[in-house]
Scaffold this motif. Structure first.
Motif, short mmCIF file in Angstrom:
data_model
loop_
_atom_site.label_atom_id
_atom_site.label_comp_id
_atom_site.label_asym_id
_atom_site.label_seq_id
_atom_site.Cartn_x
_atom_site.Cartn_y
_atom_site.Cartn_z
N HIS A 196 44.71 17.17 42.99
CA HIS A 196 43.32 17.60 42.80
C HIS A 196 42.39 16.61 43.49
CE1 HIS A 196 39.70 19.20 41.13
NE2 HIS A 196 39.45 18.12 40.42
N LYS A 198 38.58 15.25 44.08
CA LYS A 198 37.29 15.23 43.41
C LYS A 198 36.43 14.09 43.92
CE LYS A 198 37.18 13.92 39.12
NZ LYS A 198 37.44 13.80 37.67
N GLU A 208 35.39 10.23 47.77
CA GLU A 208 36.35 11.17 47.20
C GLU A 208 37.63 10.44 46.80
OE1 GLU A 208 35.63 15.47 49.21
OE2 GLU A 208 36.59 13.97 50.48
#
Length: 332
Positions: A196, A198, A208
């Motif tokens: 994932h 984010k 990020e």
């Protein structure tokens, strides 16, 4: 063997090496065709032989100067249409604007749909492409679309060139690739993992980071699979995340190696063994800058799809026993 009207192969300027390789595998010469650009930027094409009542296949990939190559393809299609070609198939290994397939924010264009409309209006009767960024792009067309897959080549590469693949784990760098990696993992009989991505803050410029949502990569061979690499930022973050999580070795397999904004020296320094891409886009220049880059040849898949289309045979058989028997010369 070919029956009915003969095949006419035309190629634009985007990827002449692939077009020549496809022609050699089919045993069909490329029809002399000269796309040229005027001093004011306008594009003209000259087709040296008749295509009247012929089955025409135009090979042009969405790479390098994407807009010029797209316009060149549209003009070639239109020229063949007005020259009374029986059927015109656009062979686009890397479909341009494929990432702009939905309205993800206010006033955003759906440019993939616009490209589909332009191809049909120009006179295209059929489309052959490979590994579309989103399968629903096929629904943008009112003509038949054959979306080929590089998955059989990747499976064969894994089994023949990655030591210890029996203890590997197939990883997707984002949730959008979950279906792709689970299909490969199932066929290999191994586990899969999802990462994932984010941002640390709410602003667009916030740094990020990635975190492993599903799967355990410790002491395993990690095979990172994605459909496209452009800047290389996603691969960089994913590779470092897998390395920090204790992966034994990391291999990267990607369908379309754009590398438009990628720093090849940075990719060279990543803790990965190989970056494997297909030649839907020319890779010679990139291979000179990164010794870890390996190219899989898709010309046999493209050539066989053209032969089957011309003869009215099934395309789906390309991904069964036929694919397993055509992998010995895939690495170039």
């Amino acid at each position: 063997m070919y029956h009915g009207n003969s095949i006419r192969l035309l190629a634009g300027n985007s990827h002449p090496e692939l077009a020549q390789s496809v022609a050699e595998r089919l045993g069909v010469p490329l029809t002399p065709c000269t796309p040229q650009k005027f001093s004011n930027g306008e594009i003209n094409v000259k087709i040296a032989e008749s295509v009247r009542e012929e089955d025409v296949f135009i090979i042009q990939s969405g790479c390098s100067d994407v807009n010029d190559n797209l316009m060149e393809l549209l003009i070639l299609i239109s020229a063949c249409k007005t020259a009374s070609a029986r059927r015109i198939t656009a062979v686009i290994p890397c479909f341009p604007y494929a990432r702009m397939d939905k309205k993800d924010k206010s006033r955003a264009p759906i440019t993939a749909k616009l490209v589909a409309n332009m191809l049909v209006v120009a006179g295209c009767d059929h489309l052959i492409t490979m590994d579309l960024h989103a399968s629903q792009i096929q629904g943008f067309f009112d003509i038949p679309v054959d979306n080929l897959f590089s998955e059989p080549l990747m499976l064969s590469y894994i089994k023949r060139h990655i030591d210890g693949w029996e203890n590997c784990i197939v990883v997707s760098p984002d949730a959008g690739g979950a279906k792709r990696v689970t299909a490969i993992a199932d066929k290999l009989g191994v586990e899969f993992a999802l990462i994932h991505r984010k941002r640390a803050g709410k602003s667009e410029n916030a740094p990020e980071r990635m975190e492993l949502l599903v799967g355990d990569v410790r002491d395993k061979v990690a095979i990172l699979v994605d459909d496209m690499i452009d800047t290389g930022h996603t691969v960089t973050l994913a590779a470092r995340t897998l390395h920090d999580r204790g992966a034994k070795s990391i291999h990267v397999l990607i369908s379309h190696g754009l590398f438009a904004e990628a720093d090849m020296s940075s990719l060279e320094s990543l803790p990965i063994e190989r970056i494997v891409v297909t030649n839907t886009i020319p890779q010679d220049q990139h291979k000179e800058q990164c010794s870890k880059l390996i190219t899989l040849d898709i010309s046999s898949t493209i050539a066989e799809s053209i032969r089957r289309t011309h003869n009215g045979e099934s395309i789906s058989l390309l991904f069964g026993e036929w694919a397993d028997g055509r992998v010995l010369d895939m690495v170039i």
